[in-house]
Each structure stands twice: as C-alpha cells, then as structure tokens.
Design a protein around this motif. Structure first.
Motif, PDB file in Angstrom:
ATOM      1  N   ASP A 151      45.721 102.890  16.271  1.00  9.74           N
ATOM      2  CA  ASP A 151      46.556 102.207  17.248  1.00  9.74           C
ATOM      3  C   ASP A 151      47.746 103.034  17.701  1.00  9.74           C
ATOM      4  OD1 ASP A 151      48.277 102.118  15.109  1.00  9.74           O
ATOM      5  OD2 ASP A 151      48.615  99.968  15.196  1.00  9.74           O
ATOM      6  N   GLY A 152      47.879 104.249  17.207  1.00  8.34           N
ATOM      7  CA  GLY A 152      48.932 105.128  17.666  1.00  8.34           C
ATOM      8  C   GLY A 152      50.194 105.091  16.823  1.00  8.34           C
ATOM      9  N   THR A 153      50.266 104.229  15.803  1.00 12.28           N
ATOM     10  CA  THR A 153      51.486 104.145  15.014  1.00 12.28           C
ATOM     11  C   THR A 153      51.723 105.413  14.204  1.00 12.28           C
ATOM     12  OG1 THR A 153      50.307 103.023  13.241  1.00 12.28           O
ATOM     13  CG2 THR A 153      51.458 101.637  14.843  1.00 12.28           C
ATOM     14  N   ASP A 154      50.703 106.211  13.967  1.00 14.51           N
ATOM     15  CA  ASP A 154      50.856 107.460  13.235  1.00 14.51           C
ATOM     16  C   ASP A 154      50.968 108.644  14.182  1.00 14.51           C
ATOM     17  OD1 ASP A 154      48.277 107.311  14.131  1.00 14.51           O
ATOM     18  OD2 ASP A 154      47.359 107.948  12.255  1.00 14.51           O
ATOM     19  N   GLY A 155      51.078 108.383  15.484  1.00 19.29           N
ATOM     20  CA  GLY A 155      51.269 109.450  16.446  1.00 19.29           C
ATOM     21  C   GLY A 155      50.045 109.819  17.247  1.00 19.29           C
ATOM     22  N   GLY A 156      48.880 109.356  16.895  1.00 26.02           N
ATOM     23  CA  GLY A 156      47.680 109.715  17.635  1.00 26.02           C
ATOM     24  C   GLY A 156      46.764 108.534  17.821  1.00 26.02           C
ATOM     25  N   VAL A 157      45.948 108.600  18.851  1.00 26.51           N
ATOM     26  CA  VAL A 157      45.027 107.509  19.157  1.00 26.51           C
ATOM     27  C   VAL A 157      43.668 108.080  19.550  1.00 26.51           C
ATOM     28  CG1 VAL A 157      44.564 105.564  20.704  1.00 26.51           C
ATOM     29  CG2 VAL A 157      46.904 106.055  20.026  1.00 26.51           C
ATOM     30  N   VAL A 158      42.633 107.528  19.008  1.00 27.02           N
ATOM     31  CA  VAL A 158      41.286 107.830  19.455  1.00 27.02           C
ATOM     32  C   VAL A 158      40.775 106.543  20.094  1.00 27.02           C
ATOM     33  CG1 VAL A 158      38.924 108.387  18.753  1.00 27.02           C
ATOM     34  CG2 VAL A 158      40.849 109.562  17.694  1.00 27.02           C
ATOM     35  N   ARG A 159      40.433 106.627  21.366  1.00 27.23           N
ATOM     36  CA  ARG A 159      39.948 105.456  22.113  1.00 27.23           C
ATOM     37  C   ARG A 159      38.455 105.623  22.356  1.00 27.23           C
ATOM     38  NH1 ARG A 159      43.502 101.199  22.839  1.00 27.23           N
ATOM     39  NH2 ARG A 159      45.527 101.988  23.456  1.00 27.23           N
ATOM     40  N   LEU A 160      37.701 104.606  22.030  1.00 33.18           N
ATOM     41  CA  LEU A 160      36.259 104.639  22.197  1.00 33.18           C
ATOM     42  C   LEU A 160      35.874 103.978  23.519  1.00 33.18           C
ATOM     43  CD1 LEU A 160      33.469 105.216  20.869  1.00 33.18           C
ATOM     44  CD2 LEU A 160      33.590 102.893  19.950  1.00 33.18           C
ATOM     45  N   ARG A 161      35.048 104.658  24.290  1.00 25.62           N
ATOM     46  CA  ARG A 161      34.461 104.104  25.509  1.00 25.62           C
ATOM     47  C   ARG A 161      32.977 104.373  25.432  1.00 25.62           C
ATOM     48  NH1 ARG A 161      38.557 102.459  28.414  1.00 25.62           N
ATOM     49  NH2 ARG A 161      40.475 103.633  28.448  1.00 25.62           N
ATOM     50  N   VAL A 162      32.187 103.340  25.627  1.00 22.67           N
ATOM     51  CA  VAL A 162      30.746 103.447  25.489  1.00 22.67           C
ATOM     52  C   VAL A 162      30.095 103.176  26.844  1.00 22.67           C
ATOM     53  CG1 VAL A 162      28.712 102.578  24.276  1.00 22.67           C
ATOM     54  CG2 VAL A 162      30.923 102.638  23.099  1.00 22.67           C
ATOM     55  N   ASP A 163      29.282 104.124  27.291  1.00 23.24           N
ATOM     56  CA  ASP A 163      28.508 103.962  28.515  1.00 23.24           C
ATOM     57  C   ASP A 163      27.105 103.573  28.089  1.00 23.24           C
ATOM     58  OD1 ASP A 163      26.985 104.193  30.826  1.00 23.24           O
ATOM     59  OD2 ASP A 163      27.998 106.012  31.502  1.00 23.24           O
ATOM     60  N   LEU A 164      26.759 102.317  28.307  1.00 25.93           N
ATOM     61  CA  LEU A 164      25.463 101.799  27.878  1.00 25.93           C
ATOM     62  C   LEU A 164      24.374 102.011  28.926  1.00 25.93           C
ATOM     63  CD1 LEU A 164      26.879  98.535  26.327  1.00 25.93           C
ATOM     64  CD2 LEU A 164      25.941 100.478  25.069  1.00 25.93           C
ATOM     65  N   GLY A 165      24.734 102.693  30.004  1.00 25.25           N
ATOM     66  CA  GLY A 165      23.771 102.945  31.075  1.00 25.25           C
ATOM     67  C   GLY A 165      23.745 101.830  32.095  1.00 25.25           C
ATOM     68  N   ARG A 166      23.163 102.124  33.236  1.00 17.57           N
ATOM     69  CA  ARG A 166      23.012 101.158  34.331  1.00 17.57           C
ATOM     70  C   ARG A 166      24.330 100.500  34.722  1.00 17.57           C
ATOM     71  NH1 ARG A 166      18.341  97.662  32.142  1.00 17.57           N
ATOM     72  NH2 ARG A 166      17.835  99.158  30.566  1.00 17.57           N
ATOM     73  N   GLY A 167      25.410 101.255  34.604  1.00 19.55           N
ATOM     74  CA  GLY A 167      26.711 100.736  35.017  1.00 19.55           C
ATOM     75  C   GLY A 167      27.397  99.825  34.012  1.00 19.55           C
ATOM     76  N   THR A 168      26.839  99.691  32.829  1.00 17.84           N
ATOM     77  CA  THR A 168      27.449  98.836  31.813  1.00 17.84           C
ATOM     78  C   THR A 168      28.329  99.695  30.904  1.00 17.84           C
ATOM     79  OG1 THR A 168      25.554  97.349  31.880  1.00 17.84           O
ATOM     80  CG2 THR A 168      27.010  97.160  29.973  1.00 17.84           C
ATOM     81  N   LEU A 169      29.637  99.468  31.037  1.00 19.66           N
ATOM     82  CA  LEU A 169      30.616 100.214  30.255  1.00 19.66           C
ATOM     83  C   LEU A 169      31.362  99.251  29.340  1.00 19.66           C
ATOM     84  CD1 LEU A 169      32.082 102.229  33.257  1.00 19.66           C
ATOM     85  CD2 LEU A 169      30.454 103.067  31.563  1.00 19.66           C
ATOM     86  N   LEU A 170      31.669  99.724  28.154  1.00 18.68           N
ATOM     87  CA  LEU A 170      32.426  98.909  27.207  1.00 18.68           C
ATOM     88  C   LEU A 170      33.491  99.792  26.589  1.00 18.68           C
ATOM     89  CD1 LEU A 170      32.673  96.148  25.848  1.00 18.68           C
ATOM     90  CD2 LEU A 170      31.036  96.930  24.128  1.00 18.68           C
ATOM     91  N   GLY A 171      34.727  99.359  26.731  1.00 21.56           N
ATOM     92  CA  GLY A 171      35.848 100.104  26.189  1.00 21.56           C
ATOM     93  C   GLY A 171      36.875  99.170  25.583  1.00 21.56           C
ATOM     94  N   PRO A 172      38.041  99.705  25.239  1.00 26.33           N
ATOM     95  CA  PRO A 172      39.063  98.900  24.579  1.00 26.33           C
ATOM     96  C   PRO A 172      39.530  97.694  25.397  1.00 26.33           C
ATOM     97  CG  PRO A 172      39.640 101.227  24.530  1.00 26.33           C
ATOM     98  CD  PRO A 172      38.430 101.100  25.388  1.00 26.33           C
ATOM     99  N   GLY A 173      39.637  97.847  26.712  1.00 34.08           N
ATOM    100  CA  GLY A 173      40.117  96.740  27.537  1.00 34.08           C
ATOM    101  C   GLY A 173      39.162  95.561  27.546  1.00 34.08           C
TER     102      GLY A 173
END
Length: 136
Positions: A8-30
């Motif tokens: 979550d960034g409290t230690d200074g860094g963030v890794v954000r996952l975004r998944v492209d499931l194909g056919r325009g279906t995207l899933l991310g943190p938002g």
C-alpha cells in the motif's frame, strides 16, 4: 488493500497489479476496490462515493465487468418501498477474491526487488541534480 504486505506504499513502494483478461476485460486496483466497496456497503452508489467516483462512472465500470464474464459480477435490486441495493454474485466473489490473492502473491514475489529499487532512490531531502549543474 490496506496492509503493508499488499504494497500500500506505507514502506515507500507500491506494486500495483493490472490483469488483462483479453477481449477488452481489464481488472485492476480500481475495479477491485469498487467490487470490495459493493461487497462492504451493498450499494454501487456508496461504493463509488467512497472512492470519490460518480455514480455514472461506477455503473459504467460494473457494466464493463459484467459484460466480460460468463455471469454478472454484481447483482442489483431496484429501489422502491423495499429499497434497492447491490451485491456481488458468486462469480463476483470469486473474481474479487482471486484478484486479491494475486495482489498478495505479487507483493510477496516482488518484495526483495522492490526493496532493492527503493535503496537506489535519492533521499527525500537531497536536491535533485539538474542538467545545468553537470560539468561540460
């Protein structure tokens, strides 16, 4: 995503996952946070407000998610005397839980590399070098 292990960034860094499931279906943190908000509040409007998002935008995101999967992720009930609301379907629960699991795994898998990158950062109080101060 609120604990340190999830990046979550409290230690200074963030890794954000975004998944492209194909056919325009995207899933991310938002979208995951929107689904989480619906799970917790029982309302698309309340989940959107929590995120500073308009009701129209929240509905649009839910519509795109529902269209991308075999079964809808969010089930809605119209308002009226009995009140409306929204809830995650079994598919919605599975998608959200799977995404959160992937986030945790990504945070663990990248922790040492992220620490290494953070160690290479300039300290916050150190002035940034600028091209005009470089020797010619």
């Amino acid at each position: 995503m609120t604990d340190k292990a999830d990046g979550d960034g409290t230690d200074g860094g963030v890794v954000r996952l975004r998944v492209d499931l194909g056919r325009g279906t995207l899933l991310g943190p938002g979208k995951a946070d929107l689904l989480q908000g619906i799970r917790e509040t029982g309302s698309i409007a309340a989940a959107g407000r929590r995120m500073g998002m308009s009701y129209k935008r929240a509905w649009y995101l839910i519509d795109t998610l529902n269209a991308g999967f075999l079964n809808p992720l969010v089930i809605t009930a119209k308002g009226g005397r009995t009140g409306g609301g929204a809830r995650l379907s079994e598919t919605g629960d599975a998608v959200l839980d799977g995404f959160r699991s992937m986030e945790r795994a990504a945070a663990v898998a990248t922790a040492s590399d992220l620490t290494g990158l953070l160690a290479l950062l300039k300290p916050v109080d150190e002035p940034e070098a600028n091209e005009t101060s470089l020797p010619i």
